[in-house]
Scaffold this motif. Structure first.
Motif, PDB file in Angstrom:
ATOM      1  N   THR A   1       0.844  -1.195   0.000  1.00 11.15           N
ATOM      2  CA  THR A   1       0.000   0.000   0.000  1.00 11.15           C
ATOM      3  C   THR A   1       0.877   1.242   0.000  1.00 11.15           C
ATOM      4  O   THR A   1       0.640   2.199  -0.743  1.00 11.15           O
ATOM      5  N   GLU A   2       1.918   1.199   0.815  1.00 12.27           N
ATOM      6  CA  GLU A   2       2.846   2.330   0.878  1.00 12.27           C
ATOM      7  C   GLU A   2       3.614   2.496  -0.432  1.00 12.27           C
ATOM      8  O   GLU A   2       3.754   3.600  -0.956  1.00 12.27           O
ATOM      9  N   LEU A   3       4.104   1.399  -0.957  1.00 11.13           N
ATOM     10  CA  LEU A   3       4.939   1.464  -2.163  1.00 11.13           C
ATOM     11  C   LEU A   3       4.157   1.862  -3.407  1.00 11.13           C
ATOM     12  O   LEU A   3       4.710   2.457  -4.326  1.00 11.13           O
ATOM     13  N   THR A   4       2.872   1.512  -3.444  1.00 11.59           N
ATOM     14  CA  THR A   4       2.082   1.776  -4.646  1.00 11.59           C
ATOM     15  C   THR A   4       1.171   2.989  -4.515  1.00 11.59           C
ATOM     16  O   THR A   4       0.453   3.318  -5.451  1.00 11.59           O
ATOM     17  N   ALA A   5       1.199   3.663  -3.367  1.00 16.33           N
ATOM     18  CA  ALA A   5       0.363   4.849  -3.182  1.00 16.33           C
ATOM     19  C   ALA A   5       0.911   6.003  -4.013  1.00 16.33           C
ATOM     20  O   ALA A   5       2.102   6.063  -4.314  1.00 16.33           O
ATOM     21  N   PRO A   6       0.042   6.966  -4.421  1.00 17.25           N
ATOM     22  CA  PRO A   6       0.537   8.162  -5.110  1.00 17.25           C
ATOM     23  C   PRO A   6       1.601   8.847  -4.267  1.00 17.25           C
ATOM     24  O   PRO A   6       1.548   8.826  -3.038  1.00 17.25           O
ATOM     25  N   ARG A   7       2.564   9.452  -4.934  1.00 23.44           N
ATOM     26  CA  ARG A   7       3.729  10.002  -4.241  1.00 23.44           C
ATOM     27  C   ARG A   7       3.337  10.924  -3.095  1.00 23.44           C
ATOM     28  O   ARG A   7       3.937  10.905  -2.025  1.00 23.44           O
ATOM     29  N   GLY A   8       2.324  11.732  -3.278  1.00 21.87           N
ATOM     30  CA  GLY A   8       1.939  12.662  -2.240  1.00 21.87           C
ATOM     31  C   GLY A   8       1.341  12.021  -1.010  1.00 21.87           C
ATOM     32  O   GLY A   8       1.239  12.633   0.036  1.00 21.87           O
TER      33      GLY A   8
ATOM     34  N   ARG B   1      -1.676  -1.911 -10.004  1.00 23.65           N
ATOM     35  CA  ARG B   1      -2.777  -2.860 -10.188  1.00 23.65           C
ATOM     36  C   ARG B   1      -2.735  -3.448 -11.598  1.00 23.65           C
ATOM     37  O   ARG B   1      -3.758  -3.552 -12.269  1.00 23.65           O
ATOM     38  N   CYS B   2      -1.579  -3.843 -12.015  1.00 23.17           N
ATOM     39  CA  CYS B   2      -1.381  -4.335 -13.377  1.00 23.17           C
ATOM     40  C   CYS B   2      -2.201  -5.599 -13.640  1.00 23.17           C
ATOM     41  O   CYS B   2      -2.267  -6.508 -12.808  1.00 23.17           O
ATOM     42  N   THR B   3      -2.829  -5.660 -14.796  1.00 25.77           N
ATOM     43  CA  THR B   3      -3.548  -6.859 -15.222  1.00 25.77           C
ATOM     44  C   THR B   3      -2.629  -7.741 -16.058  1.00 25.77           C
ATOM     45  O   THR B   3      -1.565  -7.308 -16.519  1.00 25.77           O
ATOM     46  N   PHE B   4      -3.051  -8.983 -16.285  1.00 25.27           N
ATOM     47  CA  PHE B   4      -2.276  -9.875 -17.134  1.00 25.27           C
ATOM     48  C   PHE B   4      -2.094  -9.270 -18.529  1.00 25.27           C
ATOM     49  O   PHE B   4      -1.021  -9.342 -19.118  1.00 25.27           O
ATOM     50  N   MET B   5      -3.155  -8.668 -19.068  1.00 23.16           N
ATOM     51  CA  MET B   5      -3.074  -8.110 -20.403  1.00 23.16           C
ATOM     52  C   MET B   5      -2.105  -6.927 -20.452  1.00 23.16           C
ATOM     53  O   MET B   5      -1.319  -6.783 -21.404  1.00 23.16           O
ATOM     54  N   GLN B   6      -2.142  -6.081 -19.454  1.00 25.76           N
ATOM     55  CA  GLN B   6      -1.216  -4.954 -19.409  1.00 25.76           C
ATOM     56  C   GLN B   6       0.228  -5.445 -19.328  1.00 25.76           C
ATOM     57  O   GLN B   6       1.116  -4.902 -20.001  1.00 25.76           O
TER      58      GLN B   6
ATOM     59  N   TYR C   1      -0.382  -6.557  -3.979  1.00 24.03           N
ATOM     60  CA  TYR C   1      -0.447  -7.993  -3.694  1.00 24.03           C
ATOM     61  C   TYR C   1      -1.890  -8.479  -3.571  1.00 24.03           C
ATOM     62  O   TYR C   1      -2.331  -8.964  -2.533  1.00 24.03           O
ATOM     63  N   THR C   2      -2.620  -8.348  -4.673  1.00 23.55           N
ATOM     64  CA  THR C   2      -3.989  -8.836  -4.705  1.00 23.55           C
ATOM     65  C   THR C   2      -4.411  -9.060  -6.150  1.00 23.55           C
ATOM     66  O   THR C   2      -3.945  -8.369  -7.061  1.00 23.55           O
ATOM     67  N   GLY C   3      -5.286 -10.027  -6.381  1.00 21.14           N
ATOM     68  CA  GLY C   3      -5.818 -10.279  -7.707  1.00 21.14           C
ATOM     69  C   GLY C   3      -4.746 -10.542  -8.758  1.00 21.14           C
ATOM     70  O   GLY C   3      -3.730 -11.188  -8.494  1.00 21.14           O
ATOM     71  N   GLN C   4      -4.971 -10.017  -9.973  1.00 19.67           N
ATOM     72  CA  GLN C   4      -4.030 -10.272 -11.064  1.00 19.67           C
ATOM     73  C   GLN C   4      -2.659  -9.654 -10.813  1.00 19.67           C
ATOM     74  O   GLN C   4      -1.633 -10.262 -11.131  1.00 19.67           O
ATOM     75  N   SER C   5      -2.628  -8.466 -10.228  1.00 16.61           N
ATOM     76  CA  SER C   5      -1.323  -7.857  -9.938  1.00 16.61           C
ATOM     77  C   SER C   5      -0.566  -8.674  -8.898  1.00 16.61           C
ATOM     78  O   SER C   5       0.666  -8.808  -8.973  1.00 16.61           O
ATOM     79  N   GLY C   6      -1.294  -9.234  -7.930  1.00 22.07           N
ATOM     80  CA  GLY C   6      -0.655 -10.095  -6.934  1.00 22.07           C
ATOM     81  C   GLY C   6      -0.145 -11.384  -7.551  1.00 22.07           C
ATOM     82  O   GLY C   6       0.929 -11.886  -7.192  1.00 22.07           O
TER      83      GLY C   6
END
Length: 423
Positions: free
Chosen positions: A50-57, A382-387, A254-259
């Protein structure tokens, strides 16, 4: 079942062990204990990503602060004074210890004595080590994180000790580090020569091993009836340390397709480490993850198969390998953080097909594409398999032209991750 932090043995396998009537009460109790302990790590991994993927601000809002991002003074001091360590290693440890002390002294001088409590955190970035240090500790069967890392067993530059698990953890961590350094010019876990700490003999017959992101170290159980030998499985160690590398390249939620992609990346680089150690081409390799971890008598060959997901094991005591190998079998689930261990088999097979099609060593072309993709800045949290598939195809074209792109696209198509035509 609640989701949990990543570990070598997937939760669905532990859950099957705990529920199977083919197992004794002792075995089922042991499996439940492993599951219960794993669940305690849910908040850690979620907080980290959550920390690593949050918007920079917004960074810092989750309260996550990376630990052990510099070499601990006590470890450097131990190495610099250890009689079993060669003179060159002692000299480097003394140099790095002196450098860190200088940085701390300058910070204290600038900020005043009241800031001493924050010295290590504030000084972490300037105090970059020139050498990666490894250290292995004895957890003495504790399950209390507060007692880790434990008593020191072997440190950088020290000869083999009597504890075989410690030697295996030390040597295989070195194999992983040399792979990243030699193949991708990546220094340690964070590309800044971060120290690599490991604790062996964790828990009582604990049947798992994992990377703890908050205390930044590897933790190994001794295993039990069906699962063990974790320190001797270089692909497993490569898998877990790659989770830390992912934190510093393209953090994947770390959830769903990105996880599942997060897990896939760890399997992919873990298997390449194994193939390099064994000097195997893509064609020669067995593409089995964790084959060292199944104890004698288990009906199976490994924890996972990248070549043929769903075929790694089939034992009445913990069921059949449930991984699908095609996206058509992807279904939404709340378990296992949205199936992060379950559905990683789909991109795993895509990488296998890519490496086989290119030929040679897997890291020469397929691995280079995947690594450069992670470095590209094109992978969303939140990358998908297709992305992810599109990003690898684009990188393949950049590196190896239209033919390379066609190879990668064909691999993704074969596992059902197909870009639809709207013509």
């Amino acid at each position: 079942m609640a989701p949990h932090m990543c570990s070598v043995v997937p939760p669905y396998l532990l859950n099957a062990l705990a529920e199977s009537e083919h197992n004794s009460d002792e075995i089922r109790k042991s499996a439940r204990s492993c599951l219960d302990f794993s669940k305690t790590y849910l908040e850690k991994r979620q907080r980290v990503f959550t920390e690593l993927t949050a918007p920079r601000g917004f960074r810092g809002a989750a309260g996550y602060q990376p630990k052990q991002r510099i070499i601990p003074d006590v470890l450097l001091k131990h190495i610099s004074e250890c009689e079993d360590v060669d003179e060159e290693t002692r000299s480097k440890a003394k140099r790095d210890l002196s450098h860190i002390e200088d940085v701390q002294a300058k910070y204290q001088q600038a900020q005043g004595i009241a800031a001493q409590a924050k010295t290590l955190t504030a000084a972490a970035e300037p105090a970059k080590a020139e050498t990666t240090y490894r250290a292995v500790y004895d957890a003495k069967h504790t399950e209390d994180e507060g007692n880790l890392p434990g008593d020191v067993l072997r440190v950088e530059g020290q000869k083999a000790v009597s504890d075989e698990a410690a030697n295996q953890a030390y040597e295989n961590a070195g194999n992983v580090l040399s792979f990243y350094s030699d193949i991708f010019n990546w220094k340690s876990i964070d590309n800044k020569n971060m120290n690599v700490i490991s604790s062996v003999h964790f828990g009582n017959k604990y049947e798992n091993a994992f990377w703890d992101p908050e205390i930044a170290q590897m933790v190994y159980g001794d295993g039990h009836n069906f699962l063990g030998n974790f320190t001797n499985a270089v692909d497993v160690i490569g898998h877990e340390l790659t989770h830390a590398v992912t934190e510093h390249t393209s953090p994947l939620d770390y959830t769903g397709q990105s996880g599942a992609l997060n897990e896939h990346v760890s399997d992919t680089f873990g298997i390449m480490v194994k193939q390099r150690v064994q000097d195997e081409t893509a064609e020669q390799a067995d593409w089995l993850v964790g084959e060292e971890c199944l104890m004698p008598g288990v009906k199976g060959v490994a924890l996972r198969s990248m070549k043929a997901p769903g075929t790694a094991y089939n034992d009445p005591r913990f069921g059949k390998d449930p991984q699908p190998d095609n996206f058509k079998d992807y279904k939404f689930t709340f378990e296992d953080n949205g199936g992060v261990h379950l559905y990683s088999g789909i991109p795993n097979k895509a990488f296998y097909l890519t490496a086989i099609a290119f030929g040679g060593y897997s890291w020469e072309k397929a691995g280079k594409i995947w690594w450069e993709t992670l470095q590209s800045g094109q992978i969303p949290p939140r990358c998908t398999f297709m992305q992810f598939a599109d990003a690898t195809v684009d990188k393949a074209e950049e590196l190896f032209g239209d033919e390379g792109a066609a190879v990668v696209r064909k691999a993704w198509n074969e596992v059902g991750v197909i870009r639809k035509s709207h013509a």
